[in-house]
Design a protein around this motif. Structure first.
Motif, mmCIF file in Angstrom:
data_model
loop_
_atom_site.group_PDB
_atom_site.id
_atom_site.type_symbol
_atom_site.label_atom_id
_atom_site.label_comp_id
_atom_site.label_asym_id
_atom_site.label_seq_id
_atom_site.Cartn_x
_atom_site.Cartn_y
_atom_site.Cartn_z
ATOM 1 N N ALA A 264 0.849 -1.191 0.000
ATOM 2 C CA ALA A 264 0.000 0.000 0.000
ATOM 3 C C ALA A 264 0.883 1.240 0.000
ATOM 4 O O ALA A 264 1.854 1.321 0.755
ATOM 5 C CB ALA A 264 -0.921 0.009 1.216
ATOM 6 N N ALA A 265 0.541 2.182 -0.872
ATOM 7 C CA ALA A 265 1.224 3.476 -0.910
ATOM 8 C C ALA A 265 0.269 4.508 -0.326
ATOM 9 O O ALA A 265 -0.803 4.756 -0.880
ATOM 10 C CB ALA A 265 1.606 3.836 -2.339
ATOM 11 N N LEU A 266 0.645 5.091 0.806
ATOM 12 C CA LEU A 266 -0.178 6.095 1.472
ATOM 13 C C LEU A 266 0.320 7.470 1.033
ATOM 14 O O LEU A 266 1.449 7.862 1.351
ATOM 15 C CB LEU A 266 -0.078 5.940 2.987
ATOM 16 N N ALA B 228 -8.013 14.130 6.601
ATOM 17 C CA ALA B 228 -6.570 14.156 6.843
ATOM 18 C C ALA B 228 -5.780 14.307 5.554
ATOM 19 O O ALA B 228 -4.558 14.437 5.587
ATOM 20 C CB ALA B 228 -6.130 12.888 7.572
ATOM 21 N N GLY B 229 -6.466 14.281 4.400
ATOM 22 C CA GLY B 229 -5.768 14.402 3.128
ATOM 23 C C GLY B 229 -4.922 13.203 2.800
ATOM 24 O O GLY B 229 -3.965 13.294 2.018
ATOM 25 N N LEU B 230 -5.252 12.045 3.390
ATOM 26 C CA LEU B 230 -4.453 10.835 3.208
ATOM 27 C C LEU B 230 -5.196 9.875 2.292
ATOM 28 O O LEU B 230 -6.364 9.562 2.511
ATOM 29 C CB LEU B 230 -4.179 10.180 4.558
ATOM 30 N N HIS B 231 -4.492 9.416 1.253
ATOM 31 C CA HIS B 231 -5.062 8.495 0.283
ATOM 32 C C HIS B 231 -4.252 7.203 0.242
ATOM 33 O O HIS B 231 -3.121 7.154 0.728
ATOM 34 C CB HIS B 231 -5.087 9.129 -1.110
ATOM 35 N N CYS B 232 -4.830 6.173 -0.362
ATOM 36 C CA CYS B 232 -4.161 4.879 -0.399
ATOM 37 C C CYS B 232 -4.295 4.246 -1.777
ATOM 38 O O CYS B 232 -5.373 4.277 -2.393
ATOM 39 C CB CYS B 232 -4.759 3.951 0.658
ATOM 40 N N TRP C 251 3.922 14.214 -4.395
ATOM 41 C CA TRP C 251 3.260 13.522 -3.294
ATOM 42 C C TRP C 251 4.277 12.995 -2.290
ATOM 43 O O TRP C 251 5.377 12.573 -2.660
ATOM 44 C CB TRP C 251 2.430 12.346 -3.826
ATOM 45 N N GLN C 252 3.878 13.049 -1.034
ATOM 46 C CA GLN C 252 4.622 12.386 0.039
ATOM 47 C C GLN C 252 4.025 10.986 0.182
ATOM 48 O O GLN C 252 2.811 10.846 0.323
ATOM 49 C CB GLN C 252 4.464 13.148 1.355
ATOM 50 N N VAL C 253 4.858 9.969 0.126
ATOM 51 C CA VAL C 253 4.352 8.592 0.143
ATOM 52 C C VAL C 253 4.956 7.810 1.297
ATOM 53 O O VAL C 253 6.173 7.814 1.501
ATOM 54 C CB VAL C 253 4.651 7.866 -1.190
ATOM 55 N N THR C 254 4.084 7.167 2.062
ATOM 56 C CA THR C 254 4.505 6.201 3.079
ATOM 57 C C THR C 254 4.223 4.816 2.532
ATOM 58 O O THR C 254 3.103 4.522 2.109
ATOM 59 C CB THR C 254 3.718 6.399 4.392
ATOM 60 N N PHE C 255 5.240 3.971 2.520
ATOM 61 C CA PHE C 255 5.098 2.628 1.974
ATOM 62 C C PHE C 255 4.737 1.654 3.089
ATOM 63 O O PHE C 255 5.458 1.530 4.079
ATOM 64 C CB PHE C 255 6.386 2.194 1.274
#
Length: 290
Positions: free
Chosen positions: A199-201, A233-237, A268-272
């Motif tokens: 998942a890429a957040l 929160a502006g967070l997508h997945c 984009w800032q991405v959390t893996f």
């Protein structure tokens, strides 16, 4: 120097953004990743130790991984050490030990014996903004769970905790420490583990005021940002698997936590967030993150 990716307090977040930059690729793993390319025999969770809550950004709360998970088929997946650099590597260092199903069940039995029992009174210590340690165990066909505030951070003489509560917390902490130590350095030795899906957040990129220059990279997967994960929160997945996942992993292995990713004319800032064997359904598996 290495550290284990786990608890991230509010104070640690700015430190990560402000510390000196190093290349994540320098840390590398000595072991080749184990790819999950075929269905596993049994992904039932027998024991899981995770952190929930605390004063952390939404991207971190949804992206953090359990400390340790023991599966019924004998896989023990945990967070391995990562370099103590900032920004750190973009990808977490997941490791796996393979034990027998009998030993996996013994860990679950040990968890219950240590006090993992639904409804256990573990008290509320006089601390704030510390994540809860959540331990689940399935033994003898019954799943039980405890949620412990500041399991390792509460003072041994905290006046808000009774002697009975202190004793119960000590037993749970000892079990959690034993399982975590085994996952990190048990026998057989841990090997790197690579997920079947990732998942890429994503959220809009905001440059940090830390003086460090980050080079934007082209996003190698399907267009970001994906479906909204956290309202407000502006967070997508966006979940990827197969060849798309392999391309994203290869690019992320050369990036750090603050790398800007270019997609659709935006950054984009991405959390893996690798999805664990029991986390099916793509991004939906992360909806209940706390």
């Amino acid at each position: 120097m290495t550290r284990t990716r786990g608890l991230l307090t509010a104070a640690a977040v700015p430190l990560i953004l402000m510390a000196g930059c190093a290349q994540p690729g320098e840390a590398g793993s000595a072991a080749d990743p184990i790819a999950e390319s075929a269905p596993v025999q049994d992904s039932t969770v027998l024991v899981r130790i995770s952190q929930e809550g605390g004063f952390v950004p939404a991207g971190y709360a949804y992206g953090r991984l359990p400390d340790v998970t023991v599966y019924a088929d004998g896989r023990v997946i945990s967070n391995g050490p990562v370099p103590a650099i900032a920004p750190g590597p973009a990808l977490p260092n997941l490791q796996m030990i393979k034990i027998t199903p009998e030993r996996a069940r013994k860990w679950a039995d040990d968890a219950v014996a240590a006090g993992v029992k639904t409804g256990a009174d573990l008290g509320l210590p006089g601390v704030a903004d510390i994540p809860d340690t959540v331990i689940t165990a399935t033994s003898a066909g019954k799943t039980q769970m405890v949620r412990v505030m500041a399991l390792h951070q509460a003072l041994p003489n905290d006046p808000k905790l009774s002697a009975v509560q202190q004793s119960a917390r000590k037993k749970l902490a000892a079990f959690a420490d034993d399982l975590t130590a085994f996952a990190e350095s048990g026998s057989p030795a841990p090997t790197a583990w690579q997920p079947a899906s990732l998942a890429a957040l994503a959220q809009p990129y905001v440059a940090a005021d830390d003086g460090l220059k980050q080079v934007a990279q082209d996003w190698p997967g399907p267009a970001l940002p994906g479906a909204e994960l956290s309202t407000g929160a502006g967070l997508h997945c966006l979940a990827v698997s197969g060849a798309e996942k392999d391309a994203v992993l290869a690019a992320a292995a050369k990036a750090n936590l603050r790398t800007p990713w270019k997609s659709g004319g935006k950054q984009w800032q991405v959390t893996f967030r690798p999805l664990l064997p029991d986390e099916t359904g793509g991004c939906a598996a992360l909806k209940g993150a706390r």
